[in-house]
Motif scaffolding. Structure first.
Motif, short mmCIF file in Angstrom:
data_model
loop_
_atom_site.label_atom_id
_atom_site.label_comp_id
_atom_site.label_asym_id
_atom_site.label_seq_id
_atom_site.Cartn_x
_atom_site.Cartn_y
_atom_site.Cartn_z
N ARG A 27 35.91 -40.05 18.03
CA ARG A 27 37.09 -40.37 17.23
C ARG A 27 36.97 -41.76 16.62
O ARG A 27 37.30 -41.98 15.43
CB ARG A 27 38.33 -40.29 18.11
CG ARG A 27 39.64 -40.56 17.40
CD ARG A 27 40.01 -39.44 16.44
NE ARG A 27 41.34 -39.67 15.90
CZ ARG A 27 42.46 -39.21 16.47
NH1 ARG A 27 42.38 -38.51 17.60
NH2 ARG A 27 43.63 -39.44 15.92
N ALA A 28 36.49 -42.74 17.38
CA ALA A 28 36.36 -44.11 16.88
C ALA A 28 35.34 -44.18 15.76
O ALA A 28 35.55 -44.88 14.75
CB ALA A 28 35.98 -45.04 18.03
N ASP A 30 37.01 -42.76 12.64
CA ASP A 30 37.99 -43.67 12.06
C ASP A 30 37.31 -44.86 11.39
O ASP A 30 37.71 -45.30 10.30
CB ASP A 30 38.96 -44.15 13.14
CG ASP A 30 39.89 -43.04 13.60
OD1 ASP A 30 39.95 -41.99 12.94
OD2 ASP A 30 40.55 -43.23 14.65
N ALA A 31 36.28 -45.43 12.03
CA ALA A 31 35.59 -46.59 11.46
C ALA A 31 34.89 -46.23 10.16
O ALA A 31 34.84 -47.04 9.21
CB ALA A 31 34.60 -47.15 12.46
N ALA A 32 34.33 -45.03 10.09
CA ALA A 32 33.71 -44.59 8.84
C ALA A 32 34.74 -44.49 7.74
O ALA A 32 34.47 -44.83 6.58
CB ALA A 32 33.02 -43.24 9.07
N CYS A 46 23.93 -41.17 18.76
CA CYS A 46 23.34 -40.95 17.42
C CYS A 46 23.99 -39.75 16.73
O CYS A 46 24.21 -39.78 15.51
CB CYS A 46 21.84 -40.76 17.55
SG CYS A 46 20.94 -42.24 18.09
N ASN A 47 24.31 -38.72 17.48
CA ASN A 47 24.97 -37.54 16.89
C ASN A 47 26.37 -37.90 16.40
O ASN A 47 26.80 -37.44 15.33
CB ASN A 47 25.05 -36.41 17.91
CG ASN A 47 23.71 -35.81 18.22
OD1 ASN A 47 22.78 -35.88 17.41
ND2 ASN A 47 23.57 -35.20 19.39
N ALA A 48 27.10 -38.73 17.17
CA ALA A 48 28.43 -39.15 16.75
C ALA A 48 28.35 -39.98 15.47
O ALA A 48 29.19 -39.83 14.57
CB ALA A 48 29.10 -39.96 17.87
N LEU A 49 27.35 -40.84 15.36
CA LEU A 49 27.17 -41.64 14.14
C LEU A 49 26.82 -40.74 12.96
O LEU A 49 27.34 -40.92 11.85
CB LEU A 49 26.08 -42.68 14.36
CG LEU A 49 26.41 -43.81 15.35
CD1 LEU A 49 25.16 -44.66 15.62
CD2 LEU A 49 27.53 -44.69 14.80
N GLU A 50 25.94 -39.78 13.20
CA GLU A 50 25.51 -38.91 12.11
C GLU A 50 26.65 -38.03 11.60
O GLU A 50 26.83 -37.87 10.38
CB GLU A 50 24.36 -38.03 12.60
CG GLU A 50 23.76 -37.12 11.53
CD GLU A 50 22.62 -36.29 12.05
OE1 GLU A 50 22.12 -35.43 11.30
OE2 GLU A 50 22.23 -36.48 13.22
N LYS A 51 27.45 -37.49 12.51
CA LYS A 51 28.56 -36.63 12.10
C LYS A 51 29.64 -37.41 11.35
O LYS A 51 30.27 -36.91 10.42
CB LYS A 51 29.17 -35.94 13.32
CG LYS A 51 28.29 -34.88 13.93
CD LYS A 51 28.97 -34.22 15.12
CE LYS A 51 28.09 -33.13 15.73
NZ LYS A 51 28.75 -32.49 16.91
N LEU A 71 29.06 -43.12 10.00
CA LEU A 71 29.17 -44.55 10.26
C LEU A 71 27.79 -45.15 10.50
O LEU A 71 27.02 -44.63 11.31
CB LEU A 71 30.05 -44.79 11.49
CG LEU A 71 30.28 -46.25 11.90
CD1 LEU A 71 31.15 -46.96 10.87
CD2 LEU A 71 30.90 -46.34 13.29
N PRO A 72 27.45 -46.26 9.82
CA PRO A 72 26.16 -46.92 10.08
C PRO A 72 26.10 -47.41 11.52
O PRO A 72 27.11 -47.85 12.09
CB PRO A 72 26.14 -48.09 9.09
CG PRO A 72 27.11 -47.68 8.01
CD PRO A 72 28.17 -46.87 8.70
N ALA A 73 24.92 -47.34 12.11
CA ALA A 73 24.77 -47.75 13.51
C ALA A 73 25.13 -49.21 13.72
O ALA A 73 25.62 -49.59 14.79
CB ALA A 73 23.34 -47.48 13.97
#
Length: 644
Positions: free
Chosen positions: A444-445, A448-450, A481-486, A489-491
């Protein structure tokens, strides 16, 4: 244990029955063999005598033809060399006696006279004399008959000898069977003892195991009930056993359990019960002559005695223990409830800190029931997306610019309303629910950040707290990494916050996971710095970007605590790390931190936890305001920063 004694009582009579069965089988086999041997020997004797009668009949042809009795007698005398022939009689064709031969040494009463009438009457299975007849024939003319009577004395002797052999062999077989059964019984007895030992004893510590503990507790409660006495049950749990296993190895962990077992035995009386009921958990039963005062004193001694350093592989290891106890029948009269009460008290002791002994109180039951209900309903809320995220902003001390926001989970119960994270997060951490909760917050975070960074000039990162259980989960880096990809959001805009105590619970796994996350571009922060180990060697080993000073050090500022905070800021900068101060609530604290060159501030003064919409409003306002050519000094910033 009762099962093994019953089994022994059943097995031994069965052994005697088996032995009798073997003896009967051998007896029947011996009789059959004797009968067969008698039958075979009689047939063999009959065949021999028949051959002899045929040979003699041929040799008596001439003497019978001429009626020469002397020659006939001379021929019959050749039977002297045949021991089994008792008599041989030659008859004329008319059946009259011609010549008779009798074995030397036998009187007329001692041998049987063979007649043609006896031939064929003898039974094959009898031990009577054998009668065999053969005709004396010349050119198809009957000249007479010879009848030979053979004794079966030799057969009887052979049968006696064979019978003795069979008896000896049978006795030897029975003896061997007895020997084998004795050895088998000894082995079975040893196996029974080993099984009984394994069934009732913990092989590592030689203490009674869980099963034996419950059996003995039941017995003692029964005695206490009959004598109207008390029994105290104590649950003992090591606080940092996993750290010993992870840092010194499982061999050291086993050695620690042995030393703890011995330490417990040294604390209690000889007739008290000490058991290891699983893992690093022990149980102590006092009574049935216990009292609440004695139980309280013993529990305190156990907690103090286990707080001393233990020498493991030549290294002093500090180990603490939590103790919870309950007293029968004051707290309860049921065994299951007594165990449950002691567990509830143990949970309370662990939540209060280390080296603590807590006695059960009736109100603890309601608290335990509430914890169980909260856990079940929290699990449902996680599965049904019934939680929400609020964000507390983080500002740059020098420019006052919004740098990021920490994601904080909130839960509004359908009937009870808002439930504090201080209540439901520890409940989740004590179960596997923290992994699912942390996964939900991370996803969720990142989403939202994206969203709040989309189309904005400035980049605002999001900070997410990570539990120790999450960090130890296989594939946690892939999960991040999967949460970032979905989310897209940049790492570099994701910061994961970990506490020192979490990392020290499994240092090797923690550092490896951190290195993998850092290689993926994720920012790492050491949360609550100063409350854990705070060792320079640990700080140098952890691949973090920043440290977060715990609010307990910020709260006394600016009137107290300045040396500690100054030292932390200076040390962090020497390692090239950013410093975040959390819990900033007053302008004077902010001013002091700015003068001390703190990098980032977070607290109620600069921004309370807020909804995503409120945070978006701040981000848009900052994005629309052009940065000043000469950034104002930090001391002037509190007027611009959002306040609660």
């Amino acid at each position: 244990m009762k099962i093994f004694s019953v089994w022994s009582r059943l097995v031994r009579p069965r052994e005697h029955v088996n032995l009798v069965g073997v003896a009967i089988a051998l007896l029947i086999s011996s009789v059959v063999l004797l009968v067969y041997q008698a039958f075979a020997l009689r047939i063999s004797l009959t065949d021999d005598v028949s051959v002899q009668a045929s040979v003699l009949a041929e040799n008596l042809t001439a003497s019978a033809m001429f009626g020469d009795r002397d020659s006939t007698a001379e021929v019959l005398n050749s039977l002297r060399k045949v021991p089994h022939v008792e008599s041989a009689t030659v008859y004329t064709p008319d059946g009259e006696l011609f010549v008779r031969y009798a074995s030397p040494g036998l009187s007329r009463n001692e041998y049987a006279e063979g007649t043609l009438a006896h031939v064929g009457d003898s039974r094959r299975l009898s031990l009577e004399d054998v009668f065999v007849a053969a005709p004396i024939v010349h050119n198809d003319q009957l000249l007479g008959n010879i009848v030979i009577v053979a004794t079966t004395d030799a057969i009887k002797i052979q049968l006696v000898q064979y019978g003795c052999f069979l008896v000896g062999a049978s006795l030897c077989s029975v003896w061997i069977a007895l020997l084998v059964m004795k050895r088998m019984r000894e082995r079975v007895s040893r196996v029974e003892k080993d099984l009984e030992y394994l069934a009732s004893t913990d092989p590592l510590t030689d203490l009674p195991n869980r099963r034996a503990f419950y059996d003995e507790l039941k017995t003692r409660l029964h005695k206490a009930s009959a004598a109207r006495k008390r029994v105290a049950l104590m649950m003992v749990d090591l606080d940092n056993f996993k750290t010993v296993n992870d840092t010194l190895g499982h061999g050291a962990g086993d050695e620690l359990l042995k030393q703890v077992a011995q330490a417990l035995l040294n604390v209690v009386r000889p007739h008290d019960l000490v058991s290891r009921i699983g893992g690093d958990e022990f149980a102590v039963v006092i009574g049935p002559d216990a009292s609440r005062v004695r139980a309280r004193s013993t529990a305190g001694r156990i907690a103090r005695n286990l707080s001393r350093p233990f020498i493991l592989h030549g290294v002093d290891s500090a180990v603490t223990a939590s103790v919870g106890f309950s007293v029968y029948p004051e707290d309860t009269t049921e065994m299951a409830e007594l165990v449950s009460n002691a567990d509830i008290a143990l949970y309370s002791a662990k939540s209060r800190g280390k080296s603590v002994a807590v006695e059960f109180q009736s109100e603890m039951t309601a608290e335990a029931q509430r914890r169980a209900r909260i856990e079940a309903e929290l699990r449902k809320a996680v599965d049904q997306d019934g939680l929400e995220i609020v964000y507390q902003p983080q500002f740059d001390c020098l420019s006052g610019r919004l740098l990021g926001a920490e994601a904080l989970v909130r839960w509004t119960h359908p009937s009870e309303g808002p439930i504090s994270p201080a209540e439901f997060v520890p409940i989740a951490e004590n179960s596997d629910l923290i992994v699912a909760l942390g996964r939900w917050v991370l996803s969720r975070a990142c989403h939202d950040a994206a969203n709040w960074n989309a189309g904005m000039n400035a980049s605002v990162h999001v900070a997410v707290n990570i539990s120790a259980r999450q960090l130890r989960t296989d594939g946690f880096t892939n999960e991040v990494c999967n949460a970032l990809e979905k989310s897209g959001l940049p790492a570099s805009l994701l910061e994961l916050e970990l506490t020192e105590s979490q990392l020290m619970s499994n240092m090797s796994v923690g550092i490896q996971a951190m290195q993998e996350l850092r290689a993926a571009g994720v920012r790492l922060s050491l949360d609550d710095f100063g409350t854990g180990y705070s060792s320079l060697s640990y700080l140098q080993s952890f691949p973090v970007h920043s440290i977060k000073i715990d609010r307990s050090f910020i709260s006394p500022l600016p009137n107290g605590g300045q040396p500690i905070v100054t030292a932390i800021i200076s040390m962090a900068h020497s390692f090239g790390l950013l410093v975040v101060a959390e819990g900033v609530e007053y302008p004077a604290q902010l001013e002091w931190l700015c003068d001390a060159h703190c990098d980032v501030v977070q607290g109620f003064l600069t921004g309370r936890p807020m909804s995503l919409e409120q945070l978006l409003a701040i981000i848009r306002a900052e994005d629309e305001t052009p940065p000043p050519r000469n950034p104002p000094q930090v001391r002037a910033k509190p007027q611009r920063l959002p306040t609660a």
